[in-house]
Write a protein that holds these residues in place. Structure first.
Motif, PDB file in Angstrom:
ATOM      1  N   ARG A  18       0.835  -1.213   0.000  1.00 56.52           N
ATOM      2  CA  ARG A  18       0.000   0.000   0.000  1.00 56.52           C
ATOM      3  C   ARG A  18       0.865   1.256   0.000  1.00 56.52           C
ATOM      4  O   ARG A  18       0.463   2.295  -0.496  1.00 56.52           O
ATOM      5  N   MET A  19       2.052   1.134   0.585  1.00 58.45           N
ATOM      6  CA  MET A  19       2.954   2.297   0.632  1.00 58.45           C
ATOM      7  C   MET A  19       3.790   2.421  -0.653  1.00 58.45           C
ATOM      8  O   MET A  19       4.758   3.182  -0.699  1.00 58.45           O
ATOM      9  N   ASN A  20       3.433   1.647  -1.677  1.00 55.92           N
ATOM     10  CA  ASN A  20       4.118   1.696  -2.989  1.00 55.92           C
ATOM     11  C   ASN A  20       5.549   1.167  -2.963  1.00 55.92           C
ATOM     12  O   ASN A  20       6.330   1.433  -3.869  1.00 55.92           O
TER      13      ASN A  20
ATOM     14  N   PRO B  92      -6.511   4.559   5.326  1.00 55.23           N
ATOM     15  CA  PRO B  92      -6.921   5.895   5.749  1.00 55.23           C
ATOM     16  C   PRO B  92      -5.825   6.715   6.439  1.00 55.23           C
ATOM     17  O   PRO B  92      -5.853   7.935   6.378  1.00 55.23           O
ATOM     18  N   GLY B  93      -4.877   6.055   7.093  1.00 52.69           N
ATOM     19  CA  GLY B  93      -3.864   6.816   7.830  1.00 52.69           C
ATOM     20  C   GLY B  93      -2.710   7.295   6.980  1.00 52.69           C
ATOM     21  O   GLY B  93      -1.911   8.105   7.416  1.00 52.69           O
ATOM     22  N   THR B  94      -2.618   6.788   5.754  1.00 55.39           N
ATOM     23  CA  THR B  94      -1.464   7.156   4.942  1.00 55.39           C
ATOM     24  C   THR B  94      -1.670   8.533   4.327  1.00 55.39           C
ATOM     25  O   THR B  94      -2.602   8.746   3.563  1.00 55.39           O
TER      26      THR B  94
ATOM     27  N   THR C  76       0.400  19.857  -1.203  1.00 56.65           N
ATOM     28  CA  THR C  76      -1.008  20.165  -1.503  1.00 56.65           C
ATOM     29  C   THR C  76      -1.892  18.943  -1.274  1.00 56.65           C
ATOM     30  O   THR C  76      -2.956  19.019  -0.662  1.00 56.65           O
ATOM     31  N   ARG C  77      -1.410  17.790  -1.719  1.00 57.43           N
ATOM     32  CA  ARG C  77      -2.197  16.560  -1.588  1.00 57.43           C
ATOM     33  C   ARG C  77      -2.394  16.211  -0.108  1.00 57.43           C
ATOM     34  O   ARG C  77      -3.497  15.891   0.326  1.00 57.43           O
ATOM     35  N   ILE C  78      -1.322  16.314   0.669  1.00 55.74           N
ATOM     36  CA  ILE C  78      -1.420  15.991   2.097  1.00 55.74           C
ATOM     37  C   ILE C  78      -2.345  16.973   2.813  1.00 55.74           C
ATOM     38  O   ILE C  78      -3.149  16.583   3.651  1.00 55.74           O
ATOM     39  N   SER C  79      -2.259  18.234   2.442  1.00 56.61           N
ATOM     40  CA  SER C  79      -3.109  19.237   3.083  1.00 56.61           C
ATOM     41  C   SER C  79      -4.585  18.917   2.841  1.00 56.61           C
ATOM     42  O   SER C  79      -5.419  19.040   3.739  1.00 56.61           O
ATOM     43  N   GLU C  80      -4.893  18.472   1.616  1.00 56.65           N
ATOM     44  CA  GLU C  80      -6.295  18.132   1.298  1.00 56.65           C
ATOM     45  C   GLU C  80      -6.759  16.937   2.133  1.00 56.65           C
ATOM     46  O   GLU C  80      -7.872  16.933   2.660  1.00 56.65           O
ATOM     47  N   ILE C  81      -5.883  15.922   2.234  1.00 58.57           N
ATOM     48  CA  ILE C  81      -6.264  14.737   3.017  1.00 58.57           C
ATOM     49  C   ILE C  81      -6.513  15.140   4.472  1.00 58.57           C
ATOM     50  O   ILE C  81      -7.489  14.746   5.091  1.00 58.57           O
ATOM     51  N   LEU C  82      -5.605  15.967   5.004  1.00 55.37           N
ATOM     52  CA  LEU C  82      -5.734  16.388   6.407  1.00 55.37           C
ATOM     53  C   LEU C  82      -7.017  17.191   6.626  1.00 55.37           C
ATOM     54  O   LEU C  82      -7.696  17.024   7.629  1.00 55.37           O
ATOM     55  N   GLU C  83      -7.338  18.040   5.653  1.00 54.26           N
ATOM     56  CA  GLU C  83      -8.551  18.853   5.766  1.00 54.26           C
ATOM     57  C   GLU C  83      -9.778  17.943   5.803  1.00 54.26           C
ATOM     58  O   GLU C  83     -10.668  18.114   6.624  1.00 54.26           O
ATOM     59  N   ASN C  84      -9.772  16.926   4.921  1.00 53.23           N
ATOM     60  CA  ASN C  84     -10.894  15.990   4.895  1.00 53.23           C
ATOM     61  C   ASN C  84     -10.987  15.172   6.175  1.00 53.23           C
ATOM     62  O   ASN C  84     -12.046  14.689   6.533  1.00 53.23           O
ATOM     63  N   ARG C  85      -9.853  15.012   6.842  1.00 49.27           N
ATOM     64  CA  ARG C  85      -9.857  14.238   8.096  1.00 49.27           C
ATOM     65  C   ARG C  85     -10.153  15.113   9.304  1.00 49.27           C
ATOM     66  O   ARG C  85     -10.044  14.670  10.431  1.00 49.27           O
TER      67      ARG C  85
ATOM     68  N   PHE D 168      13.735  10.000  -0.438  1.00 44.22           N
ATOM     69  CA  PHE D 168      12.447   9.336  -0.233  1.00 44.22           C
ATOM     70  C   PHE D 168      11.714  10.037   0.907  1.00 44.22           C
ATOM     71  O   PHE D 168      12.339  10.485   1.867  1.00 44.22           O
ATOM     72  N   ALA D 169      10.388  10.106   0.778  1.00 45.58           N
ATOM     73  CA  ALA D 169       9.577  10.664   1.864  1.00 45.58           C
ATOM     74  C   ALA D 169       8.381   9.753   2.101  1.00 45.58           C
ATOM     75  O   ALA D 169       7.919   9.061   1.181  1.00 45.58           O
ATOM     76  N   ALA D 170       7.884   9.732   3.322  1.00 43.02           N
ATOM     77  CA  ALA D 170       6.643   9.024   3.651  1.00 43.02           C
ATOM     78  C   ALA D 170       6.021   9.707   4.860  1.00 43.02           C
ATOM     79  O   ALA D 170       6.744  10.200   5.733  1.00 43.02           O
ATOM     80  N   VAL D 171       4.682   9.755   4.878  1.00 43.41           N
ATOM     81  CA  VAL D 171       3.988  10.393   6.000  1.00 43.41           C
ATOM     82  C   VAL D 171       2.798   9.524   6.398  1.00 43.41           C
ATOM     83  O   VAL D 171       2.032   9.072   5.543  1.00 43.41           O
ATOM     84  N   GLN D 172       2.661   9.300   7.689  1.00 43.45           N
ATOM     85  CA  GLN D 172       1.582   8.437   8.173  1.00 43.45           C
ATOM     86  C   GLN D 172       0.928   9.074   9.398  1.00 43.45           C
ATOM     87  O   GLN D 172       1.626   9.598  10.269  1.00 43.45           O
ATOM     88  N   ALA D 173      -0.409   9.032   9.433  1.00 45.07           N
ATOM     89  CA  ALA D 173      -1.134   9.515  10.623  1.00 45.07           C
ATOM     90  C   ALA D 173      -1.610   8.302  11.407  1.00 45.07           C
ATOM     91  O   ALA D 173      -2.089   7.326  10.823  1.00 45.07           O
ATOM     92  N   TYR D 174      -1.456   8.344  12.706  1.00 48.78           N
ATOM     93  CA  TYR D 174      -1.910   7.252  13.580  1.00 48.78           C
ATOM     94  C   TYR D 174      -2.984   7.773  14.521  1.00 48.78           C
ATOM     95  O   TYR D 174      -2.903   8.920  14.978  1.00 48.78           O
ATOM     96  N   ASN D 175      -3.959   6.900  14.837  1.00 47.88           N
ATOM     97  CA  ASN D 175      -4.994   7.357  15.778  1.00 47.88           C
ATOM     98  C   ASN D 175      -4.611   7.032  17.217  1.00 47.88           C
ATOM     99  O   ASN D 175      -5.437   6.958  18.105  1.00 47.88           O
TER     100      ASN D 175
END
Lengths: 199, 294
Positions: free
Chosen positions: B72-74, B100-102, B120-129, B163-170
């Motif tokens: 899933r992380m490509n 959902p957390g990626t 920009t993509r991450i900001s949109e995901i965060l806004e939706n979350r 390389f970069a990767a960002v993950q949100a955890y609950n």
């Protein structure tokens, strides 16, 4: 090449020139990286150069959600430094922005460079300063801002300074691009300096 | 290899990699049960280092969760055709890709121009979350600054860029168990490293005796290799942002590793490895539930 058509500049007589940073093709609400900052700075410089001598360019960042340090330094830090270096003659920059987190990176960049910019909430709003200004210069600037326009003699009196010290402070503020400094002829055969706020 | 693939748990593998002289290599990750962004970025940089130096690189994984997460992380999209693996990647590809957390899958980038799109993509995901503007700004500016550093200083001999990767955890992943959420941002590049970059500036000669000295120095405001006015503010501000949020900024470069918290910095010596690795932890405090009356 950035076209000025992408930037809303209102240059109708008497109306202030306003550059909306979020209104161009630079990155919308998210302003990141030095590359983007450079593109915005070049467009700002072009708009600044198009102003008549003594003109003020209002840089409106209110539509921007995020401005990282690299962008803030490249777009505003470098430009303010060039204005202070006299590169644009007597042309000034004023930031239109509310007092919010976004200012943190602008402040950090200008502090690094020992520079400051005038900030207003909106055109015609009460001016304040973002960046680094020693307290004696901040006091002098506040006195000029309060007066709107003031002669060196009156300012010296107000600040309880001798005329030379007062003139030195105002000269520094003028070089930083924070006030207008004018030479006026004073009778008989003398001349005096007067200072005006830019926003 | 311990159960968590993070930057620290890769140290033995990074040490061993520098001794490889053409022979086949097997990277045994069978004990890994959990992968965090710094682990996947570190693994990517390690593989980029090994592939040109080894006849054949194999990655051994076990179970289903870790291979599925890497897919899933490509990870397999980037490395599938360059490393051997015991995993049936085709079967993983059929699974639903939703995660959902990626916030950002493992992404390889080379220049600054690629960064605004990622942010920009991450900001949109965060806004939706439901992330507040202030939280989005903290995460996005952290990412853009460290990506920009990697793009600027990360030009590598092996030419892989960064390389970069960002993950949100609950839940909170780093440090003590407490209530909250956490976003982890990680970057790895194959560049010359922080000590060599700062060594270009004679002003910091005294601060570049060891890698740890250089890393501590790099976190200070206005410190840069070029010494150009206005430079060297990004990393210092990232340290401030993460510290204020109760998180941390960790830098690994050369043989040093320094982690900065809001009130202290910890240093330790690690096996020497080329490039720079950055891990930022940004905990998200949950709103305190209203207190019940007596």
């Amino acid at each position: 090449m950035i076209s000025l058509n992408t930037v809303r500049i209102d240059s109708v007589a008497e109306a202030p020139a306003v550059f909306e940073v979020a209104g161009g093709d630079f990155g919308g609400k998210l302003m990141v990286t030095r590359g983007t900052g450079r593109a915005v700075r070049e467009a700002l410089a072009e708009a600044l150069e198009a102003l008549p001598k003594g003109g003020v360019l209002y840089v409106d960042t209110r539509g921007v959600e995020l401005m990282d340090y690299s962008f803030a330094d490249e777009a505003l830090g470098v430009l303010v430094s060039r204005v202070a270096g006299g590169e644009y003659g007597e042309r000034y920059l004023v930031l239109i922005e509310e007092d919010r987190d976004l200012l943190e990176n602008v402040e950090a960049s200008l502090r690094q460079r020992s520079l400051a910019i005038t900030r207003v909430d909106e055109v015609g709003g009460e001016p304040s300063i973002v960046g680094d200004l020693p307290s004696h210069l901040a006091d002098t600037l506040r006195a000029i801002m309060d007066a709107g326009s003031i002669t060196n003699a009156d300012l010296a009196k107000k600040l309880d300074l001798n005329h030379t010290a007062c003139n030195n402070r105002a000269t520094r503020l003028s070089k930083l691009g924070l006030i207008h400094r004018k030479i006026e002829t004073a009778a008989p055969g003398g001349r005096q300096y007067s200072y005006e706020r830019i926003a | 290899m311990s159960g968590v693939l993070t930057l620290g748990s890769l140290d033995p593998a990074l040490a061993a990699a520098t001794r490889v002289k053409g022979e086949p290599v097997v990277l045994d990750l069978r004990s890994v049960k959990f992968v965090e962004p710094a682990g996947i970025c570190g693994l990517a940089a390690l593989l980029e280092f090994l592939i040109p130096r080894s006849e054949e690189v194999s990655v051994a994984l076990s179970g289903r969760d870790v291979p599925a997460y890497l897919e899933r992380m490509n990870f397999f999209q980037l490395f599938g055709d360059r490393v051997k693996t015991n995993v049936d990647v085709a079967s993983l590809e059929e699974r639903q890709r939703h995660n959902p957390g990626t916030l950002q899958e493992l992404v390889n980038f080379h220049t600054e121009v690629e960064i605004p799109g990622v942010v920009t993509r991450i900001s949109e995901i965060l806004e939706n979350r439901g992330y507040r503007l202030r939280e989005r700004v903290a995460i996005c500016s952290t990412l853009s600054e460290i990506c920009a550093n990697a793009a600027e200083h990360g030009a590598s001999e092996d030419g892989f860029g960064a390389f970069a990767a960002v993950q949100a955890y609950n839940h909170i992943v780093s440090g003590a168990r407490r209530r909250g959420e956490e976003v982890l941002v990680a970057i790895a590049d194959g560049g010359v490293g922080i000590r060599e970059t700062l060594s270009q500036n004679e002003k910091y000669a005294e601060h570049t005796t060891t890698d740890n000295d250089a890393l501590r120095c790099a976190m200070m405001m206005g410190v840069s290799g070029t010494g150009e006015l206005g430079r060297g503010g990004g990393l210092a501000l990232v340290a401030q942002i993460s510290g204020r949020a109760g998180g941390s900024l960790s830098l690994r470069s050369g043989a040093g590793r320094v982690t900065a918290y809001h009130d202290r910095k910890n240093s330790r010596t690690v096996p020497e490895f080329p490039g720079t690795f950055v891990r930022v932890s940004l905990p998200r405090k949950l709103e305190t539930p209203p207190q019940e009356g007596p």
